[in-house]
Design a protein around this motif. Structure first.
Motif, PDB file in Angstrom:
ATOM      1  N   PHE A   1      60.147  36.231  61.528  1.00 48.38           N
ATOM      2  CA  PHE A   1      59.790  37.625  61.257  1.00 48.38           C
ATOM      3  C   PHE A   1      60.997  38.419  60.765  1.00 48.38           C
ATOM      4  CE2 PHE A   1      55.792  36.660  62.962  1.00 48.38           C
ATOM      5  CZ  PHE A   1      54.943  37.760  62.878  1.00 48.38           C
ATOM      6  N   ALA A   2      62.200  38.114  61.292  1.00 47.15           N
ATOM      7  CA  ALA A   2      63.411  38.803  60.820  1.00 47.15           C
ATOM      8  C   ALA A   2      63.684  38.467  59.361  1.00 47.15           C
ATOM      9  CB  ALA A   2      64.614  38.427  61.679  1.00 47.15           C
ATOM     10  N   ILE A   3      63.502  37.211  58.975  1.00 43.10           N
ATOM     11  CA  ILE A   3      63.685  36.821  57.567  1.00 43.10           C
ATOM     12  C   ILE A   3      62.656  37.533  56.692  1.00 43.10           C
ATOM     13  CG2 ILE A   3      63.497  34.864  55.968  1.00 43.10           C
ATOM     14  CD1 ILE A   3      64.776  33.163  58.220  1.00 43.10           C
ATOM     15  N   PHE A   4      61.419  37.625  57.186  1.00 46.31           N
ATOM     16  CA  PHE A   4      60.388  38.364  56.457  1.00 46.31           C
ATOM     17  C   PHE A   4      60.785  39.840  56.325  1.00 46.31           C
ATOM     18  CE2 PHE A   4      56.190  40.603  56.488  1.00 46.31           C
ATOM     19  CZ  PHE A   4      55.781  40.208  55.219  1.00 46.31           C
TER      20      PHE A   4
ATOM     21  N   ALA B   1      54.797  36.175  69.705  1.00 46.77           N
ATOM     22  CA  ALA B   1      54.869  34.773  70.137  1.00 46.77           C
ATOM     23  C   ALA B   1      54.653  34.653  71.640  1.00 46.77           C
ATOM     24  CB  ALA B   1      56.210  34.168  69.757  1.00 46.77           C
ATOM     25  N   LEU B   2      55.134  35.629  72.381  1.00 45.13           N
ATOM     26  CA  LEU B   2      54.991  35.592  73.839  1.00 45.13           C
ATOM     27  C   LEU B   2      53.599  36.032  74.275  1.00 45.13           C
ATOM     28  CD1 LEU B   2      56.234  35.319  76.683  1.00 45.13           C
ATOM     29  CD2 LEU B   2      56.914  37.712  76.482  1.00 45.13           C
TER      30      LEU B   2
ATOM     31  N   ILE C   1      61.994  32.338  69.804  1.00 41.02           N
ATOM     32  CA  ILE C   1      63.180  32.466  68.954  1.00 41.02           C
ATOM     33  C   ILE C   1      62.815  32.131  67.509  1.00 41.02           C
ATOM     34  CG2 ILE C   1      65.459  31.498  68.463  1.00 41.02           C
ATOM     35  CD1 ILE C   1      65.794  31.150  71.513  1.00 41.02           C
ATOM     36  N   GLY C   2      62.022  31.090  67.329  1.00 40.39           N
ATOM     37  CA  GLY C   2      61.588  30.719  65.981  1.00 40.39           C
ATOM     38  C   GLY C   2      60.756  31.815  65.324  1.00 40.39           C
TER      39      GLY C   2
END
Length: 149
Positions: free
Chosen positions: A112-115, A94-95, A106-107
Motif C-alpha cells: 500500500f505504501a508503494i501504491f 491486513a489485520l 508488513i507485506g
C-alpha cells in the motif's frame, strides 16, 4: 513566499540556467556536528535551475526568485503523508479484514505504501510551482550590497 538569490550560469535563448550559492548547514560548532559533516560529504554538487526570462541577462548576474510556499506544503503533504497513510490502511486492512500474521501485515503495508508513492508521483507531476522573478540585480553590484537589501 520563499525567496532565493541565484546566479546566472548559462543562457540559451530565453532560458536562463541559474545556480544557487551553497550555504553551510550551520556554523555554531565549527564543523564538528553531523550536519556539517553531511554537508561537506554530499553538498558539493550544484544543480542548475532553468527558468524562462524575457529580460536581457548576462552570465554572472544575480536574480532573486520567489516561490509560493503554499504549493510547497501541498506538494510535501502528497509526497510524504499519502504513502504513510496508505501504509497504515494496508496494515490495518491486513489485520482487521484478512486476519493476516505480522509478516502479512508488513507485506500489505509495504504494498500500500508503494501504491501511495505511485499516486503521489502522479499527483506531484500535475502540481506546478509558480516561480516569480522578484528582482534582477545589475552585474556591477558586489555581493555584499545584494545581501544587504
Amino acid at each position: 513566499m520563499i525567496e532565493q538569490t541565484l546566479t546566472v550560469s548559462e543562457l540559451k535563448g530565453n532560458t536562463a540556467w541559474l545556480i544557487s550559492e551553497q550555504k553551510p548547514a550551520c556554523e555554531g560548532c565549527n564543523g564538528k556536528c553531523g550536519s556539517q559533516v553531511f554537508s561537506k560529504l554530499f553538498g558539493t554538487h550544484k544543480k542548475a535551475f532553468p527558468i524562462s526570462i524575457s529580460q536581457k541577462l548576462r552570465v554572472g548576474q544575480k536574480v532573486k526568485l520567489a516561490l509560493d510556499d503554499s504549493k510547497v506544503v501541498q506538494h510535501a503533504l502528497w509526497i510524504y503523508l499519502l504513502p504513510l497513510i496508505m501504509a497504515f490502511i494496508g496494515m490495518f486492512s491486513a489485520l482487521l479484514i484478512f486476519s493476516l500474521s505480522e509478516l502479512g501485515q508488513i507485506g500489505f503495508a509495504a504494498g500500500f505504501a508503494i501504491f501511495g508513492f505511485w499516486i503521489a508521483k502522479i499527483k506531484g507531476q500535475t502540481l506546478k510551482h509558480e516561480v516569480k522573478v522578484i528582482k534582477i540585480y545589475p552585474i556591477s553590484l558586489p555581493v555584499t550590497q545584494i545581501d544587504g537589501d
